[in-house]
Design an enzyme around this catalytic site. Structure first.
Site, PDB file in Angstrom:
ATOM      1  N   HIS A   1       0.807  -1.223   0.000  1.00  0.00           N
ATOM      2  CA  HIS A   1       0.000   0.000   0.000  1.00  0.00           C
ATOM      3  C   HIS A   1       0.843   1.277   0.000  1.00  0.00           C
ATOM      4  O   HIS A   1       0.280   2.369  -0.080  1.00  0.00           O
ATOM      5  CB  HIS A   1      -0.947   0.008   1.206  1.00  0.00           C
ATOM      6  CG  HIS A   1      -0.244   0.216   2.502  1.00  0.00           C
ATOM      7  ND1 HIS A   1       0.464  -0.788   3.125  1.00  0.00           N
ATOM      8  CD2 HIS A   1      -0.120   1.311   3.264  1.00  0.00           C
ATOM      9  CE1 HIS A   1       1.002  -0.305   4.238  1.00  0.00           C
ATOM     10  NE2 HIS A   1       0.662   0.966   4.344  1.00  0.00           N
TER      11      HIS A   1
ATOM     12  N   HIS B   1       1.576   6.878  -0.047  1.00  0.00           N
ATOM     13  CA  HIS B   1       0.856   5.963   0.846  1.00  0.00           C
ATOM     14  C   HIS B   1      -0.618   5.958   0.434  1.00  0.00           C
ATOM     15  O   HIS B   1      -1.274   6.990   0.467  1.00  0.00           O
ATOM     16  CB  HIS B   1       1.009   6.461   2.286  1.00  0.00           C
ATOM     17  CG  HIS B   1       0.487   5.529   3.314  1.00  0.00           C
ATOM     18  ND1 HIS B   1      -0.861   5.379   3.579  1.00  0.00           N
ATOM     19  CD2 HIS B   1       1.134   4.683   4.149  1.00  0.00           C
ATOM     20  CE1 HIS B   1      -1.011   4.491   4.543  1.00  0.00           C
ATOM     21  NE2 HIS B   1       0.179   4.048   4.908  1.00  0.00           N
TER      22      HIS B   1
END
Length: 156
Positions: A64, A79
């Site tokens: 992620h 992110h």
């Protein structure tokens, strides 16, 4: 000696969407600025691209988040989502690996927004310049929305 590489003076938008101030990112670790300067993008799509040319310096095991460093030492952390580490990679697919060279605009990560939201998480994409970066995030665009590849952050 001619140098064909341009220095990194901007960070381009790695994804299209609505720009939100870092202070408004729904996570105190990011919004406090402790992780560095930058902003969030409420995404309109599900593909993240490299915001400049450089080397992939970090890929989380849960896929992620990705760190990239330019040849002249500018670092960026991208992110995807808030608390998405809890998803253990479900809905995320990194397209690069640590140590890989990437070109500006090259796809680096794909994710399923619906899976992120269905898991109860925000899908905001946070673009940060850690305090260790050789340049600092000087000015985030004032545009309310960006397209992939627009100037997102001008550097000091």
């Amino acid at each position: 000696m001619a140098n064909n590489k341009r220095s990194t003076d901007v960070v381009l938008a790695p994804i299209a969407g609505a720009v939100i101030e870092l202070a408004n990112v729904p996570d105190p670790v990011f919004s406090s600025g402790v992780m560095g300067g930058g902003c969030g993008i409420e995404p309109d799509e599900e593909s993240v691209v490299a915001p400049f040319s450089g080397t992939v310096t970090a890929v989380t095991p849960t896929e992620h988040a990705i760190g990239i460093t330019s040849d002249d030492g500018v670092e960026v952390l991208i992110h995807v989502g808030i608390d998405t580490v809890d998803m253990n990679g479900d809905g995320f697919c990194t397209l690069v690996e640590e140590g890989q060279k990437v070109e500006e605009g090259e796809p680096i990560l794909a994710f399923a927004r619906s899976l992120v939201r269905n898991a109860g998480h925000s899908d905001v994409v946070v673009v940060l310049m850690p305090p260790t970066s050789k340049k600092a995030a000087a000015k985030v665009t004032e545009k309310p929305n960006v397209k992939t590849g627009d100037v997102l952050i001008s550097l000091a």
